[in-house]
Design an enzyme around this catalytic site. Structure first.
Site, PDB file in Angstrom:
ATOM      1  N   ARG A  76      67.486 -22.259  71.932  1.00  0.00           N
ATOM      2  CA  ARG A  76      67.418 -20.813  71.758  1.00  0.00           C
ATOM      3  C   ARG A  76      66.093 -20.292  72.300  1.00  0.00           C
ATOM      4  O   ARG A  76      65.102 -21.016  72.347  1.00  0.00           O
ATOM      5  CB  ARG A  76      67.549 -20.437  70.280  1.00  0.00           C
ATOM      6  CG  ARG A  76      68.975 -20.525  69.732  1.00  0.00           C
ATOM      7  CD  ARG A  76      69.056 -20.087  68.281  1.00  0.00           C
ATOM      8  NE  ARG A  76      68.332 -20.987  67.413  1.00  0.00           N
ATOM      9  CZ  ARG A  76      67.126 -20.787  66.942  1.00  0.00           C
ATOM     10  NH1 ARG A  76      66.477 -19.653  67.210  1.00  0.00           N
ATOM     11  NH2 ARG A  76      66.530 -21.676  66.169  1.00  0.00           N
ATOM     12  N   TYR A 204      73.221 -22.004  77.086  1.00  0.00           N
ATOM     13  CA  TYR A 204      72.976 -22.931  75.985  1.00  0.00           C
ATOM     14  C   TYR A 204      73.336 -22.388  74.603  1.00  0.00           C
ATOM     15  O   TYR A 204      72.875 -21.305  74.205  1.00  0.00           O
ATOM     16  CB  TYR A 204      71.499 -23.372  75.968  1.00  0.00           C
ATOM     17  CG  TYR A 204      71.323 -24.513  75.007  1.00  0.00           C
ATOM     18  CD1 TYR A 204      71.584 -25.815  75.419  1.00  0.00           C
ATOM     19  CD2 TYR A 204      71.001 -24.286  73.689  1.00  0.00           C
ATOM     20  CE1 TYR A 204      71.505 -26.861  74.531  1.00  0.00           C
ATOM     21  CE2 TYR A 204      70.918 -25.333  72.790  1.00  0.00           C
ATOM     22  CZ  TYR A 204      71.169 -26.616  73.221  1.00  0.00           C
ATOM     23  OH  TYR A 204      71.098 -27.652  72.337  1.00  0.00           O
ATOM     24  N   LYS A 213      75.057 -17.552  66.101  1.00  0.00           N
ATOM     25  CA  LYS A 213      73.854 -16.880  65.623  1.00  0.00           C
ATOM     26  C   LYS A 213      73.922 -15.372  65.877  1.00  0.00           C
ATOM     27  O   LYS A 213      73.457 -14.575  65.063  1.00  0.00           O
ATOM     28  CB  LYS A 213      72.601 -17.491  66.270  1.00  0.00           C
ATOM     29  CG  LYS A 213      72.408 -18.960  65.909  1.00  0.00           C
ATOM     30  CD  LYS A 213      72.348 -19.168  64.417  1.00  0.00           C
ATOM     31  CE  LYS A 213      72.669 -20.564  63.946  1.00  0.00           C
ATOM     32  NZ  LYS A 213      71.639 -21.560  64.006  1.00  0.00           N
ATOM     33  N   HIS A 233      71.794 -18.224  56.908  1.00  0.00           N
ATOM     34  CA  HIS A 233      71.671 -19.484  57.652  1.00  0.00           C
ATOM     35  C   HIS A 233      71.704 -20.632  56.645  1.00  0.00           C
ATOM     36  O   HIS A 233      70.683 -21.257  56.366  1.00  0.00           O
ATOM     37  CB  HIS A 233      70.349 -19.463  58.436  1.00  0.00           C
ATOM     38  CG  HIS A 233      70.214 -20.557  59.465  1.00  0.00           C
ATOM     39  ND1 HIS A 233      68.993 -20.980  59.946  1.00  0.00           N
ATOM     40  CD2 HIS A 233      71.133 -21.285  60.117  1.00  0.00           C
ATOM     41  CE1 HIS A 233      69.181 -21.929  60.849  1.00  0.00           C
ATOM     42  NE2 HIS A 233      70.463 -22.137  60.966  1.00  0.00           N
ATOM     43  N   SER A 255      66.276 -24.180  61.339  1.00  0.00           N
ATOM     44  CA  SER A 255      66.912 -24.963  62.406  1.00  0.00           C
ATOM     45  C   SER A 255      66.326 -26.369  62.465  1.00  0.00           C
ATOM     46  O   SER A 255      65.109 -26.540  62.401  1.00  0.00           O
ATOM     47  CB  SER A 255      66.702 -24.259  63.744  1.00  0.00           C
ATOM     48  OG  SER A 255      67.247 -22.960  63.679  1.00  0.00           O
ATOM     49  N   CYS A 257      66.374 -28.697  60.262  1.00  0.00           N
ATOM     50  CA  CYS A 257      65.698 -29.110  59.026  1.00  0.00           C
ATOM     51  C   CYS A 257      66.663 -29.682  57.991  1.00  0.00           C
ATOM     52  O   CYS A 257      66.350 -29.715  56.802  1.00  0.00           O
ATOM     53  CB  CYS A 257      64.896 -27.947  58.442  1.00  0.00           C
ATOM     54  SG  CYS A 257      63.472 -27.519  59.451  1.00  0.00           S
ATOM     55  N   ASP A 282      76.112 -24.631  58.686  1.00  0.00           N
ATOM     56  CA  ASP A 282      75.078 -23.792  59.325  1.00  0.00           C
ATOM     57  C   ASP A 282      75.051 -22.349  58.814  1.00  0.00           C
ATOM     58  O   ASP A 282      73.984 -21.762  58.755  1.00  0.00           O
ATOM     59  CB  ASP A 282      75.302 -23.791  60.838  1.00  0.00           C
ATOM     60  CG  ASP A 282      74.072 -23.361  61.626  1.00  0.00           C
ATOM     61  OD1 ASP A 282      72.962 -23.843  61.324  1.00  0.00           O
ATOM     62  OD2 ASP A 282      74.207 -22.524  62.540  1.00  0.00           O
ATOM     63  N   ARG A 374      72.739 -31.962  71.448  1.00  0.00           N
ATOM     64  CA  ARG A 374      73.672 -31.545  70.389  1.00  0.00           C
ATOM     65  C   ARG A 374      75.069 -32.092  70.618  1.00  0.00           C
ATOM     66  O   ARG A 374      75.447 -32.446  71.731  1.00  0.00           O
ATOM     67  CB  ARG A 374      73.752 -30.012  70.367  1.00  0.00           C
ATOM     68  CG  ARG A 374      72.414 -29.338  70.065  1.00  0.00           C
ATOM     69  CD  ARG A 374      72.461 -28.521  68.813  1.00  0.00           C
ATOM     70  NE  ARG A 374      71.135 -28.127  68.364  1.00  0.00           N
ATOM     71  CZ  ARG A 374      70.884 -27.684  67.137  1.00  0.00           C
ATOM     72  NH1 ARG A 374      71.853 -27.579  66.257  1.00  0.00           N
ATOM     73  NH2 ARG A 374      69.660 -27.354  66.777  1.00  0.00           N
TER      74      ARG A 374
HETATM   75  P1  GTP Z   1      70.483 -26.676  63.027  1.00  0.00           P
HETATM   76  O1  GTP Z   1      71.793 -27.126  63.567  1.00  0.00           O
HETATM   77  O2  GTP Z   1      69.431 -26.546  64.084  1.00  0.00           O
HETATM   78  O3  GTP Z   1      70.573 -25.433  62.205  1.00  0.00           O
HETATM   79  O4  GTP Z   1      69.889 -27.902  62.145  1.00  0.00           O
HETATM   80  P2  GTP Z   1      70.215 -28.509  60.686  1.00  0.00           P
HETATM   81  O5  GTP Z   1      69.462 -27.762  59.656  1.00  0.00           O
HETATM   82  O6  GTP Z   1      71.682 -28.669  60.487  1.00  0.00           O
HETATM   83  O7  GTP Z   1      69.509 -29.948  60.779  1.00  0.00           O
HETATM   84  P3  GTP Z   1      70.138 -31.421  60.841  1.00  0.00           P
HETATM   85  O8  GTP Z   1      70.886 -31.798  59.595  1.00  0.00           O
HETATM   86  O9  GTP Z   1      70.875 -31.555  62.110  1.00  0.00           O
HETATM   87  O10 GTP Z   1      68.807 -32.298  60.884  1.00  0.00           O
HETATM   88  C1  GTP Z   1      67.808 -32.120  61.863  1.00  0.00           C
HETATM   89  C2  GTP Z   1      66.946 -33.363  61.986  1.00  0.00           C
HETATM   90  O11 GTP Z   1      66.331 -33.644  60.743  1.00  0.00           O
HETATM   91  C3  GTP Z   1      67.739 -34.592  62.378  1.00  0.00           C
HETATM   92  O12 GTP Z   1      67.000 -35.339  63.299  1.00  0.00           O
HETATM   93  C4  GTP Z   1      67.904 -35.335  61.070  1.00  0.00           C
HETATM   94  O13 GTP Z   1      68.039 -36.728  61.270  1.00  0.00           O
HETATM   95  C5  GTP Z   1      66.628 -34.969  60.322  1.00  0.00           C
HETATM   96  N1  GTP Z   1      66.838 -34.961  58.844  1.00  0.00           N
HETATM   97  C6  GTP Z   1      67.881 -34.393  58.180  1.00  0.00           C
HETATM   98  N2  GTP Z   1      67.787 -34.613  56.836  1.00  0.00           N
HETATM   99  C7  GTP Z   1      66.645 -35.302  56.651  1.00  0.00           C
HETATM  100  C8  GTP Z   1      65.994 -35.828  55.471  1.00  0.00           C
HETATM  101  O14 GTP Z   1      66.443 -35.700  54.342  1.00  0.00           O
HETATM  102  N3  GTP Z   1      64.813 -36.490  55.682  1.00  0.00           N
HETATM  103  C9  GTP Z   1      64.287 -36.658  56.933  1.00  0.00           C
HETATM  104  N4  GTP Z   1      63.135 -37.330  57.032  1.00  0.00           N
HETATM  105  N5  GTP Z   1      64.874 -36.199  58.052  1.00  0.00           N
HETATM  106  C10 GTP Z   1      66.037 -35.528  57.917  1.00  0.00           C
HETATM  107  C1  SPV Z   2      69.920 -23.476  65.236  1.00  0.00           C
HETATM  108  O1  SPV Z   2      69.036 -23.445  66.113  1.00  0.00           O
HETATM  109  O2  SPV Z   2      69.697 -23.099  64.058  1.00  0.00           O
HETATM  110  C2  SPV Z   2      71.268 -23.983  65.550  1.00  0.00           C
HETATM  111  C3  SPV Z   2      71.565 -24.296  66.959  1.00  0.00           C
HETATM  112  O3  SPV Z   2      72.096 -24.103  64.679  1.00  0.00           O
HETATM  113  S1  SPV Z   2      71.932 -22.885  67.909  1.00  0.00           S
HETATM  114  O4  SPV Z   2      73.377 -22.655  67.868  1.00  0.00           O
HETATM  115  O5  SPV Z   2      71.509 -23.155  69.297  1.00  0.00           O
HETATM  116  O6  SPV Z   2      71.248 -21.738  67.367  1.00  0.00           O
HETATM  117 MN    MN Z   3      71.314 -23.431  62.676  1.00  0.00          MN
END
Ligand code: GTP
Ligand code: SPV
Ligand code: MN
Length: 588
Positions: A76, A204, A213, A233, A255, A257, A282, A374
């Site tokens: 983004r 993207y 979003k 979110h 994002s 996290c 999400d 992704r």
């Molecule tokens: P968006 O799709 O961007 O909104 O992200 P999201 O909030 O769904 O994050 P996601 O679950 O994909 O995790 C993002 C990164 O954080 C990945 O590399 C995970 O492996 C890592 N991660 C997720 N949960 C944990 C956790 O509990 N501990 C740690 N250390 N890392 C984590």
């Molecule tokens: C984020 O960045 O929080 C996502 C990926 O979930 S995107 O759809 O690119 O915003």
């Molecule tokens: Mn997101």
């Protein structure tokens, strides 16, 4: 079947808008998408022929394809994202603003003839279960076949959406053109008053899958405030306990996290009888029901998830979900056409093709997969998909969790004293920036309720809307704050995270049921000593104590750093939040 003419169920408003957009963009062809399986097969074949998609190993990964985006177009772009409200005050100080007239003129000039030699695809889609009173209809026009194939996974796309719209003019109008991917001509503009999105110059994810979003959060949050609901979110999950009862929880993490991981959590073996069911990973749309509770739906139908870090130990359910019918963007590929990324299972392969298509050797200083690579996967593949995911009324929310990525200061878990205090905790959330957006990574910034890049209006007004909701929600969810990412002085994560987060989740669920004890601190309620179930967990006493510690000096600095947001939002910050801050300061 002739796809160049509108289907019988396309109403006059839709037809008129498509004609107008075609006059502006001047495509060679128009293609109306119906969302069918035949269409998916035909468009996939065409995408492969054009080099937009590359088939992966079809024995290992049936129905899976790779897409490589332009290397300058991998995330983004917050600095190129605009909220185009009639006044600058409408967008507020945390958003980029453009006058709607100027934005339409500027992007109109870029759209003029931008689809010459290309196909204009018309994508009707629903955000939310078809027929749900919480769902909304969008139409996206795009010249990208990648967008069509992704939207087909991410939304309920095609004929059913047009049927749901009927003769109504109430649909989101989204126009996207890839142009030539020049970042100088890249703009993502939102017109909340017109329920319109114009996106140019990117191919993207969040910039171009306009239901996600752009509609579900930026336009959605504006509509939510006007109509008295919440667009957030947030990941959505059901937690089933051994007695068979399921508690629904919504969690806002910024994002990259941990939302996808939390939504698919597998409890550790000691937690027999506990099970997590995914509603969404999400976005949550939440409304007050007739019973006074807050009811939530997931407006999406798929997951656009972070690949790096995903493996059979951290997230086995995601690994099963992405084993078929998945589009991969910017991951690395093995010699035999399998996918790879940093943090996948097994040994690092000796040789790979990296995310840019270049040869890569083990030990290389560069990452093989892009850190924001992704997967786009249908939620139907998820082995722990909640049976309630299509419920038109959604699920009743008992707990709201706010969590950021904080290497210091913020303890593992605490519970807010009440709704207003919970809003304060969410509003003051800080988090370290990630690869999900272009810019510096690892910089701590305020990311209120994980909505900094996604709130479609003034952030202070957004806080006021959250505060106002307490007068409408008869049975408010309990509010919590978590932090999985606190680090030791030598840079290790103190808390093991992933499935082990069940230990925190169990305490949260039991708190909502009035069944767990807590201790009061100035920051909020925390588990009593021994209150978190750590049975069978391999963590040192020191690490655990550090992960839950509240350091007064760190907190004084933290509260001091909140000043910046208060100053920035001076015009609109609700006094109630100022009061919360002063109260906390005086207690520390
Ligand atoms: P968006 O799709 O961007 O909104 O992200 P999201 O909030 O769904 O994050 P996601 O679950 O994909 O995790 C993002 C990164 O954080 C990945 O590399 C995970 O492996 C890592 N991660 C997720 N949960 C944990 C956790 O509990 N501990 C740690 N250390 N890392 C984590
Ligand atoms: C984020 O960045 O929080 C996502 C990926 O979930 S995107 O759809 O690119 O915003
Ligand atoms: Mn997101």
């Amino acid at each position: 079947m002739d796809r160049s003419t509108p289907p019988a169920n396309a109403n006059a408003h839709v037809r008129k808008w498509v004609e107008e957009t075609a006059r502006m963009t001047k495509p060679d062809r128009i293609y109306w998408c119906d969302g069918s399986e035949e269409e998916r097969a035909a468009l996939t074949q065409e995408a492969v022929a054009k080099g937009v998609l590359t088939p992966l190993n079809q024995e290992k990964l049936p129905g899976c394809y790779l897409h490589r985006s332009d290397p300058n177009d991998v995330a983004r772009v917050e600095h190129l994202t605009f909220i185009c409200t009639p006044t600058k005050r409408g967008a507020g100080p945390t958003n980029n603003w453009m006058d709607p007239k100027d934005a339409y003129a500027k992007l109109g000039a870029l759209f003029d003839g931008s689809m010459r030699g290309r196909t204009l695809y018309v994508i009707p889609y629903a955000m939310g279960p078809i027929g749900s009173p919480l769902a909304k209809i969008g139409m996206e026009i795009t010249d990208s076949i990648y967008v069509v194939l992704n939207m087909r996974i991410m939304t309920r796309m095609g004929a059913a959406a047009l049927d749901m719209l009927g003769e109504s003019d109430d649909f989101n109008r989204g126009v996207h053109s890839t142009l030539d991917l020049n970042p100088e001509r890249r703009f993502i503009c939102h017109f909340p008053q017109d329920n319109t999105i114009w996106s140019v110059g990117s191919g993207y994810g969040g910039n171009v899958l306009l239901g996600k979003k752009c509609l579900a959060l930026r336009i959605g949050s504006y509509l939510a405030r006007t109509e008295g609901w919440l667009a957030e979110h947030m990941t959505l999950l059901g937690v089933e306990s051994p007695d068979g009862e399921t508690t629904y929880v919504a969690a806002a993490f910024p994002s990259a996290c941990g939302k996808t991981n939390f939504a698919m959590l597998v409890p550790p073996p000691q937690f027999e009888g506990w099970k997590v069911w995914t509603i969404g990973d999400d976005i949550a749309w939440m409304r007050v029901g007739a019973d006074g509770r807050l009811w939530a739906i997931n407006p999406e139908a798929g997951y656009f998830g972070v690949a790096p870090g995903t493996n059979h130990a951290t997230n086995p359910n995601a690994m099963k979900t992405i084993a078929r019918d998945t589009l991969y963007t910017n991951v690395a590929v093995t010699k035999d056409g399998d996918v790879w990324w940093e943090g996948k299972d097994g040994d690092v392969p000796e040789e790979l093709t990296d995310w840019r298509g270049r040869p890569w050797q083990k030990g290389s200083a560069e990452k093989a997969a892009h850190p924001n690579s992704r997967f786009t996967a249908p939620m139907r593949n998820n082995p722990v998909l909640s049976p309630r995911v299509d419920d038109p009324n959604g699920v009743p929310i008992s707990a709201i969790i706010f969590g950021g990525r904080r290497s210091s200061t913020v303890p593992l878990v605490l519970q807010a004293f009440n709704w207003v205090h919970g809003v304060y905790l969410g509003a003051m959330m800080g988090s370290e920036t990630t690869a999900a957006a272009t810019g510096k990574i690892g910089v701590t910034r305020r990311d209120p309720m994980a909505m900094l890049p996604f709130c479609g209006y003034d952030m202070g007004d957004y806080f006021a809307h959250w505060l106002d909701m307490q007068h409408h929600i008869g049975v408010p969810p309990r509010v919590f704050q978590v932090n999985w990412f606190r680090k030791s002085p030598d840079g290790r994560f103190l808390w093991p995270g992933f499935g082990e987060n069940m230990r925190v989740l169990k305490w949260i669920v039991e708190r909502t049921r009035g069944a767990a004890a807590a201790r009061e601190t100035p920051l909020g309620w925390v588990p009593t000593d021994g209150g978190l179930d750590l049975s069978g967990l391999d963590i040192s006493r020191d690490d655990f104590l550090h992960s839950v510690a509240v350091d007064r000096d760190e907190w004084k600095t933290e509260i001091g750093s909140q000043e910046e947001l208060f100053n920035q939002l001076a015009e609109s910050m609700p006094p109630a939040l100022r009061l919360q801050r002063e109260l906390l300061l005086s207690q520390l």
